[in-house]
Design a protein around this motif. Structure first.
Motif, PDB file in Angstrom:
ATOM      1  N   LYS A  13     -34.576  32.631  41.989  1.00  0.00           N
ATOM      2  CA  LYS A  13     -34.181  31.746  43.071  1.00  0.00           C
ATOM      3  C   LYS A  13     -32.742  32.036  43.484  1.00  0.00           C
ATOM      4  CE  LYS A  13     -33.610  26.853  44.263  1.00  0.00           C
ATOM      5  NZ  LYS A  13     -33.744  25.453  43.807  1.00  0.00           N
ATOM      6  N   LEU A  14     -32.501  31.996  44.805  1.00  0.00           N
ATOM      7  CA  LEU A  14     -31.135  32.113  45.300  1.00  0.00           C
ATOM      8  C   LEU A  14     -30.487  30.733  45.251  1.00  0.00           C
ATOM      9  CD1 LEU A  14     -28.897  33.817  46.678  1.00  0.00           C
ATOM     10  CD2 LEU A  14     -29.881  33.118  48.879  1.00  0.00           C
ATOM     11  N   GLY A  15     -29.345  30.619  44.594  1.00  0.00           N
ATOM     12  CA  GLY A  15     -28.699  29.324  44.489  1.00  0.00           C
ATOM     13  C   GLY A  15     -27.223  29.462  44.176  1.00  0.00           C
ATOM     14  N   ALA A  16     -26.513  28.345  44.304  1.00  0.00           N
ATOM     15  CA  ALA A  16     -25.090  28.286  43.969  1.00  0.00           C
ATOM     16  C   ALA A  16     -24.941  27.638  42.600  1.00  0.00           C
ATOM     17  CB  ALA A  16     -24.325  27.486  45.020  1.00  0.00           C
ATOM     18  N   VAL A  17     -24.308  28.355  41.689  1.00  0.00           N
ATOM     19  CA  VAL A  17     -24.163  27.894  40.312  1.00  0.00           C
ATOM     20  C   VAL A  17     -22.755  27.348  40.098  1.00  0.00           C
ATOM     21  CG1 VAL A  17     -24.318  28.532  37.879  1.00  0.00           C
ATOM     22  CG2 VAL A  17     -25.774  29.668  39.562  1.00  0.00           C
ATOM     23  N   LEU A  18     -22.684  26.160  39.512  1.00  0.00           N
ATOM     24  CA  LEU A  18     -21.406  25.534  39.186  1.00  0.00           C
ATOM     25  C   LEU A  18     -21.273  25.387  37.676  1.00  0.00           C
ATOM     26  CD1 LEU A  18     -18.854  23.629  39.573  1.00  0.00           C
ATOM     27  CD2 LEU A  18     -20.501  21.757  39.680  1.00  0.00           C
ATOM     28  N   PHE A  19     -20.147  25.844  37.155  1.00  0.00           N
ATOM     29  CA  PHE A  19     -19.780  25.557  35.773  1.00  0.00           C
ATOM     30  C   PHE A  19     -18.514  24.711  35.803  1.00  0.00           C
ATOM     31  CE2 PHE A  19     -21.534  26.968  31.827  1.00  0.00           C
ATOM     32  CZ  PHE A  19     -22.500  27.906  32.140  1.00  0.00           C
ATOM     33  N   GLN A  55     -27.475  17.316  46.788  1.00  0.00           N
ATOM     34  CA  GLN A  55     -28.650  18.173  46.647  1.00  0.00           C
ATOM     35  C   GLN A  55     -28.501  19.150  45.487  1.00  0.00           C
ATOM     36  OE1 GLN A  55     -27.112  18.110  50.086  1.00  0.00           O
ATOM     37  NE2 GLN A  55     -28.164  16.138  49.992  1.00  0.00           N
ATOM     38  N   GLY A  56     -27.878  18.650  44.405  1.00  0.00           N
ATOM     39  CA  GLY A  56     -27.695  19.480  43.226  1.00  0.00           C
ATOM     40  C   GLY A  56     -28.446  18.939  42.034  1.00  0.00           C
ATOM     41  N   ASP A  57     -28.578  19.774  41.036  1.00  0.00           N
ATOM     42  CA  ASP A  57     -29.298  19.397  39.823  1.00  0.00           C
ATOM     43  C   ASP A  57     -28.483  19.863  38.628  1.00  0.00           C
ATOM     44  OD1 ASP A  57     -31.214  18.651  37.972  1.00  0.00           O
ATOM     45  OD2 ASP A  57     -32.287  20.567  38.141  1.00  0.00           O
ATOM     46  N   ILE A  58     -28.060  18.912  37.792  1.00  0.00           N
ATOM     47  CA  ILE A  58     -27.357  19.276  36.568  1.00  0.00           C
ATOM     48  C   ILE A  58     -28.396  19.760  35.560  1.00  0.00           C
ATOM     49  CG2 ILE A  58     -25.991  18.429  34.630  1.00  0.00           C
ATOM     50  CD1 ILE A  58     -24.461  16.691  36.496  1.00  0.00           C
ATOM     51  N   VAL A  59     -28.393  21.063  35.363  1.00  0.00           N
ATOM     52  CA  VAL A  59     -29.410  21.700  34.527  1.00  0.00           C
ATOM     53  C   VAL A  59     -29.123  21.500  33.052  1.00  0.00           C
ATOM     54  CG1 VAL A  59     -30.533  23.894  33.992  1.00  0.00           C
ATOM     55  CG2 VAL A  59     -29.768  23.420  36.334  1.00  0.00           C
ATOM     56  N   GLU A  60     -27.839  21.455  32.715  1.00  0.00           N
ATOM     57  CA  GLU A  60     -27.489  21.385  31.304  1.00  0.00           C
ATOM     58  C   GLU A  60     -26.166  20.652  31.155  1.00  0.00           C
ATOM     59  OE1 GLU A  60     -26.519  24.471  27.596  1.00  0.00           O
ATOM     60  OE2 GLU A  60     -27.403  25.206  29.477  1.00  0.00           O
ATOM     61  N   VAL A  61     -26.099  19.740  30.191  1.00  0.00           N
ATOM     62  CA  VAL A  61     -24.861  19.073  29.823  1.00  0.00           C
ATOM     63  C   VAL A  61     -24.496  19.508  28.420  1.00  0.00           C
ATOM     64  CG1 VAL A  61     -23.688  16.871  29.420  1.00  0.00           C
ATOM     65  CG2 VAL A  61     -25.338  17.074  31.281  1.00  0.00           C
ATOM     66  N   GLY A  63     -21.430  19.873  25.303  1.00  0.00           N
ATOM     67  CA  GLY A  63     -20.545  18.885  24.715  1.00  0.00           C
ATOM     68  C   GLY A  63     -19.393  18.491  25.615  1.00  0.00           C
ATOM     69  N   ASP A  64     -18.836  19.467  26.314  1.00  0.00           N
ATOM     70  CA  ASP A  64     -17.648  19.178  27.110  1.00  0.00           C
ATOM     71  C   ASP A  64     -17.765  19.654  28.555  1.00  0.00           C
ATOM     72  OD1 ASP A  64     -17.703  21.835  26.417  1.00  0.00           O
ATOM     73  OD2 ASP A  64     -15.540  22.040  26.277  1.00  0.00           O
ATOM     74  N   GLY A  65     -18.951  19.890  29.056  1.00  0.00           N
ATOM     75  CA  GLY A  65     -19.049  20.351  30.432  1.00  0.00           C
ATOM     76  C   GLY A  65     -20.456  20.352  30.961  1.00  0.00           C
ATOM     77  N   ILE A  66     -20.587  20.843  32.194  1.00  0.00           N
ATOM     78  CA  ILE A  66     -21.884  20.821  32.866  1.00  0.00           C
ATOM     79  C   ILE A  66     -22.179  22.159  33.526  1.00  0.00           C
ATOM     80  CG2 ILE A  66     -21.855  18.332  33.299  1.00  0.00           C
ATOM     81  CD1 ILE A  66     -20.897  18.893  36.121  1.00  0.00           C
ATOM     82  N   LEU A  67     -23.465  22.464  33.623  1.00  0.00           N
ATOM     83  CA  LEU A  67     -23.987  23.580  34.409  1.00  0.00           C
ATOM     84  C   LEU A  67     -24.905  22.974  35.455  1.00  0.00           C
ATOM     85  CD1 LEU A  67     -24.872  26.476  35.130  1.00  0.00           C
ATOM     86  CD2 LEU A  67     -26.439  26.384  33.176  1.00  0.00           C
ATOM     87  N   ALA A  68     -24.617  23.231  36.730  1.00  0.00           N
ATOM     88  CA  ALA A  68     -25.408  22.639  37.813  1.00  0.00           C
ATOM     89  C   ALA A  68     -25.835  23.717  38.794  1.00  0.00           C
ATOM     90  CB  ALA A  68     -24.610  21.558  38.535  1.00  0.00           C
TER      91      ALA A  68
END
Length: 589
Positions: A13-19, A55-61, A63-68
């Motif tokens: 999938k084409l998407g924008a990844v945030l760390f 319109q984002g989805d936090i895929v993983e939380v 201990g100290d951060g997020i991947l969305a």
């Protein structure tokens, strides 16, 4: 237990990844584990709810951060800015040393999805961008920047290609700032402007790299920065030296490179550098001057003195660098180099701290700088440099409507600039701030004269050249304005977008519309140049393109008023204002 998964469970999938990751999480947990855990859990819950609004989805939380993951780069960056705002609001009631701050990275590309989450090189790039980001900042890749540069009105500073850990090719990287106004004044690289083409001046040329603070207390870094500022300012007053501007020198603060490489990128003959270490009442300063052609240190010295002797040390370092470059200095210039020093060392320290903040060009830092300069004047009401610097903060407040008393900020700036000049007629910055106020009071002849006085006192001040050029363009002398802007860009190779804005304005007055378009397209913050672009395309007969740009401008600047803009413009000739206004109207503004 081993398990296998069929390839059909993996999708692309084409998407924008945030760390996003918490700064200093281990320290926070070590000092107050239960409180940090509870506070972060509450904050992450709020961020997770907010993410869906973009319109984002936090895929993983973790201990100290997020991947969305987001559908678009626009949504990812907007949420990133909102993330920092929510965290700042959350921190208001927490002790300063217990505040939870994030750093964030965003990248756009194809990712792999399965039941375990999001994977792939593009996820790793976002993670690595987060690792190098400054606290409370968002670092984005060029692929993200290309998607949002004309859509979102933020400030974008190009940081150059970054070699990220375990990523093969360097990633062109930008820093996103929520305050676009300050970003237009900040030093920046440009993707399409190689520095190797810079001509080396005929006169001895020198760049003073930021002195390094070697003490244990990070708060002492302002001392090193302030001393570097002072050395640059003192050297800049000599007509027989070519001195790289402070903004460009400080671009190398976080980069570790040989002096020869720094000299190559700035195309200067000499590099000055040093270190500062403070311990209680004493200060140790080391300084050296290097001939980049031979890579030989031609002068080096160590000063170990009482902190009260700091003014003498400054004079000695400056004189040694000048002497080592074999410049013939007239006695008049030697006398002019000596600036009026304050009676009180705390006043000087406050000014150095103010300098540390003012060049960050944010509303918060400008306010901190203003407080520092006010304190300096309380300690010494005859300190000309503090008065000139305070005038500058008020000018910035007026320029960007950063204060509640915007209407009076310009009047107060005028008062402090005049006070600075009365106290020290050799203070170039006082005349420069006075020129800015006079221009926007539409006192054109007085403004031009003030800028001339300023440049006579400090011919190497790149920002003065740019501001003077703006005054010349508003006064109808556009050809001379262009000459001064070219000089400003050479003195300050990492020049801010503001220089390009001034240059585009001069070209537009001269009806060189193609040059306007070429100039504005070099800006890292293109939403700030959309009006000039639209007006130029109209004049070239491309009304369709002009209207497309006008539509984008309405999204980025929903509160723009053409009537108010025309009223504020300090043009000497009404025809210049109407030339631009009529072009904008034709473009659909």
């Amino acid at each position: 237990m081993n398990s296998t998964r069929s390839e059909s469970s993996i999708t692309q999938k084409l998407g924008a990844v945030l760390f996003a990751d918490v700064v200093g999480y281990s320290r926070l947990m070590n000092e107050n584990e239960l409180d940090t855990y509870s506070a972060l859990k509450s904050l992450l819950s709020q961020l997770e709810a907010t993410c869906t609004q973009y319109q984002g989805d936090i895929v993983e939380v973790r201990g100290d951060g997020i991947l969305a993951l987001f559908e678009t780069a626009t949504s990812a960056v907007e949420f990133s800015i909102e993330l920092h705002r929510i965290a700042a609001q959350h921190n208001q009631d927490r002790p300063k040393d217990q505040r939870i701050k994030f750093r964030a990275g965003v990248h756009l590309g194809e990712v792999l999805l399965d039941e375990r989450g999001v994977h792939g090189d593009n996820v790793n790039i976002a993670a690595r961008l987060q690792e190098i980001a400054e606290p409370e900042r968002v670092y984005i890749s060029a692929s993200v920047y290309d998607q949002i540069r004309n859509r979102l009105r933020y400030g974008y500073e190009f940081l150059g290609p970054k070699q990220l850990k375990n990523i093969m090719a360097p990633i062109p990287t930008y820093c996103v700032r929520s305050e676009v106004e300050g970003a237009t004044m900040a030093a920046t690289l440009r993707p399409d402007m190689p520095l190797d083409i810079l001509d080396r001046p005929d006169t001895p040329s020198v760049a003073v790299l930021p002195f390094v603070s070697t003490g244990n207390d990070e708060d002492d870094s302002w001392i090193a920065d302030g001393l570097t500022d002072d050395i640059i300012m003192n050297l800049s007053k000599f007509r027989n030296l070519f001195v790289i501007a402070r903004n460009s020198s400080f671009f190398f603060k976080t980069e570790s490179m040989p002096p020869k490489e720094a000299a190559r990128r700035l195309n200067v003959r000499y590099i000055a550098r040093g270190s500062v270490r403070r311990s209680q009442s004493r200060v140790r300063i080391t300084a050296e001057l290097i001939d980049a052609n031979t890579e030989r240190t031609i002068w080096a010295e160590r000063f170990d003195r009482k902190i009260d002797d700091i003014f003498d040390i400054l004079d000695e370092v400056t004189e040694c660098i000048v002497a080592a470059t074999a410049v013939m200095i007239e006695s008049q210039e030697q006398q002019r180099m000596v600036q009026a020093i304050p009676k009180d060392l705390e006043a000087y320290g406050a000014v150095l701290q103010g300098q540390h903040h003012i060049f960050k060009y944010t509303r918060k830092d400008n306010k901190k700088a203003k407080t520092c300069y006010e304190f300096a004047l309380e300690r010494d009401d005859r300190y000309a440099r503090a008065s000139a610097a305070l005038s500058r903060t008020l000018n910035i407040n007026w320029r960007y409507s950063w204060s509640v008393d915007t209407d009076t900020a310009l009047d107060h700036a005028l008062s402090y600039a005049r006070r600075a000049i009365d106290l020290d007629p050799t203070d170039a910055r006082g005349f420069g701030e006075l020129g800015f106020v006079q221009l926007y009071r539409k006192e054109h002849d007085a403004a031009i004269e003030s800028y001339k006085r300023a440049l006579a006192l400090n011919p190497n001040d790149a920002d003065l050249h740019s501001d003077y050029a703006d005054a010349l363009a508003h006064s109808g002398d556009n050809e001379t304005a262009i000459t001064h802007l070219q000089q400003a860009m050479r003195l300050n190779p990492y020049f801010p977008d503001q220089y390009l804005w001034h240059l585009g304005g001069a070209y537009f007055n001269l009806k060189r519309y193609g040059d306007v378009i070429e100039t504005v397209n070099k800006m890292n913050n293109p939403t700030e140049g959309q009006r000039m672009l639209a007006a130029s395309y109209v004049q070239l007969g491309d009304t369709d393109m002009a209207r497309v740009i006008a539509d984008k401008h309405r999204v980025a600047h929903p509160n723009f008023s053409l009537v108010r803009w025309a009223d504020v413009q300090p043009d000497r000739w009404e025809a210049d204002t109407q030339h631009f206004v009529e072009s904008l109207k034709m473009a659909g503004f």
